[in-house]
Design an enzyme around this catalytic site. Structure first.
Site, PDB file in Angstrom:
ATOM      1  N   ASP A  95       0.830  -1.204   0.000  1.00 14.99           N
ATOM      2  CA  ASP A  95       0.000   0.000   0.000  1.00 14.99           C
ATOM      3  C   ASP A  95       0.865   1.255   0.000  1.00 14.99           C
ATOM      4  OD1 ASP A  95      -2.066   1.813   0.247  1.00 14.99           O
ATOM      5  OD2 ASP A  95      -2.371   1.451   2.384  1.00 14.99           O
ATOM      6  N   ASP A 338      -2.126   5.893  -5.734  1.00 16.34           N
ATOM      7  CA  ASP A 338      -2.393   4.959  -4.641  1.00 16.34           C
ATOM      8  C   ASP A 338      -2.528   3.532  -5.157  1.00 16.34           C
ATOM      9  OD1 ASP A 338      -3.091   3.838  -2.226  1.00 16.34           O
ATOM     10  OD2 ASP A 338      -5.076   4.749  -2.124  1.00 16.34           O
TER      11      ASP A 338
END
Length: 481
Positions: A95, A338
């Site tokens: 992430d 992201d």
């Protein structure tokens, strides 16, 4: 060369990995797509679109938080082992939108986790020795507690006042910390142990004294996260402490899948370090990255924010709101790149303009599939017979020539509507909400679905993000020995 090897081996504390500074570490990213958890394509898309929305709006909360995956369907995992006596396997989401490595530890209780993907059912959560805890005086403890002073943290840990004044609290552990995200939360403690990273080019990379969060209780999330964001405790930051050449630049190339399990059997390459020289050795001089500068975000310093100038639909260039081109002093604006959000989220004004132009070109030929839009959370969607012509789409980032043309499959998903036995296609961008409501966080998010088929490089030294169109499976093969 011998001196470089000796220096790096020393820096890695006699790790089993010995590489020169010009080499890279290649890791496999495994896609967690599991269609068995969904009873239809509608269900899969609805779950994924809802998760993207929840994560995006979670970025705008005022409290300290880390944004975590909230449901299975389209996330990428990394495998590690913890400790050495014995080594314990763990699987974590990769992430770029958070800055902490954390995972469940034994004993572990997960509240409201029924029906969620949980690798720990096959592999028990690792056990961490109590003597591996991090001191309340450490920088890591302050970082995980939002820069609270070591004196305050040691007081919370019940270190006596005279010891605090004499700076003699090193034996007192960092107090537990609370993280909230989207629709879940966790309580964890900081520990240090050896983290082993299996690689494809070398023996395992050993990172001694690696700092991580150990959660014994979580709400809504049974799987941990390997945070790659811009922060002291992220995996790249800690890796840079051992080898700046490996930690100051990383990239990934997500294999294009269109929610087809057969397409994700091959791993997506995650590359630590620069591989420019290896590319030249392989004769791949033609790869050119399009770069855009990272923007500093004072409120969310761990985000990789960039500026978005506009989006082209066909020949029409739609300017982005001014807020997407920069980040202000309150942390508002910009676009976050992201890996943990699936679909790209845009502010309502830009989204509506893109949809209007897209529908003007496609809607005049094909029937709107309103029922599919309701069932999937996506739109506009259209029924079609054999072929549907859609306009090309280009993202224009801040910077001269910083434009990225998206492949059709990255923004238009075609599937069979099982209810009506008709072919249907949907635009894969999402409405992030009214511009005025996006206060306290990024104005947009570039999701991993739109990043498929690109090598995305995060150059922390030059403070820039780059994109290059690649065949990701072939890149994996070319970088392996």
């Amino acid at each position: 060369m011998a001196a470089s090897l000796s220096l790096l081996c020393f820096a890695l504390c006699f790790s089993s990995l010995s590489v020169s500074f010009s080499e890279i570490v290649l890791l496999p990213l495994t896609h967690s797509l599991s269609t068995t958890q969904f009873n239809s394509t509608h269900h899969l898309l609805k779950s994924t679109s809802a998760r993207s929305t929840t994560r995006f709006h979670g970025h705008h909360q005022q409290r300290r938080q880390v944004s975590l995956p909230l449901s299975p369907g389209s996330d990428y995992t990394l495998s590690f082992t913890l400790g050495s006596n014995p080594p314990q396997p763990i699987s974590l989401y990769m992430d770029t939108g958070s800055d902490l490595v954390w995972f469940p530890c034994s004993p572990f209780e997960c509240i409201l986790c029924e029906g969620k993907s949980n690798p720990s059912t096959a592999t028990p959560p690792p056990k961490v020795p109590k003597n591996a805890s991090v001191s309340c005086k450490s920088r890591a403890c302050s970082a995980v507690h939002s820069s609270l002073s070591s004196s305050d943290l040691c007081a919370i840990s019940r270190c006596p006042l005279e010891s605090i004044e004499m700076s003699e609290c090193s034996s007192f552990s960092c107090p537990p910390f609370y993280y909230a995200y989207g629709d879940g939360s966790l309580i964890a403690r900081l520990y240090r142990d050896t983290l082993s990273v299996p690689t494809s080019l070398h023996p395992s990379l050993l990172l001694p004294n690696f700092t991580f969060g150990c959660a014994h209780t979580a709400l809504g999330e049974p799987i941990g996260v390997a945070g790659f964001g811009r922060g002291l405790l992220s995996l790249p930051a800690q890796l840079a402490g051992f080898s700046p050449q490996l930690g100051n630049c990383f990239s990934y190339c997500l294999v294009s899948h269109s929610f087809d399990q057969d397409r994700v059997r091959r791993p997506s390459p995650l590359i630590l370090g620069r591989h420019d020289e290896k590319e030249k050795d392989l004769g791949n001089d033609g790869i050119r990255f399009v770069y855009t500068s990272m923007l500093e975000n004072p409120k969310h310093p761990y985000f990789y924010c960039v500026g978005l100038e506009g989006i082209s639909v066909g020949k029409r260039n739609i300017p982005a709101p001014e807020a997407l081109k920069r980040v202000d002093r309150r942390g508002n604006g910009g676009m976050v790149v992201d890996s943990g959000t699936t679909f790209t989220m845009l502010p309502a004004s830009l989204y509506d303009s893109v949809v209007t132009e897209f529908d003007r070109r496609v809607g005049r030929v094909h029937e709107r599939a309103s029922e599919v839009e309701d069932k999937t959370g996506l739109g506009p969607c259209y029924y079609y017979h054999k072929v549907v012509n859609v306009p090309p789409m280009v993202l224009h980032f801040v910077g001269n020539g910083s434009s990225v043309a998206l492949p059709r499959t990255n923004y238009f998903y075609e599937f069979l509507d099982g209810d009506n036995k008709k072919n249907v296609g949907c635009l894969m961008l999402m409405n992030g909400g009214d511009d005025e409501e996006l206060d306290g966080g990024p104005g947009a998010t570039l999701g991993n679905y739109q990043q498929q088929g690109f090598e995305v490089v995060y150059d922390l030294e030059e403070r820039r993000v780059g994109f290059a169109r690649r065949h990701c499976a072939a890149l994996w093969d070319s970088l392996r020995p």
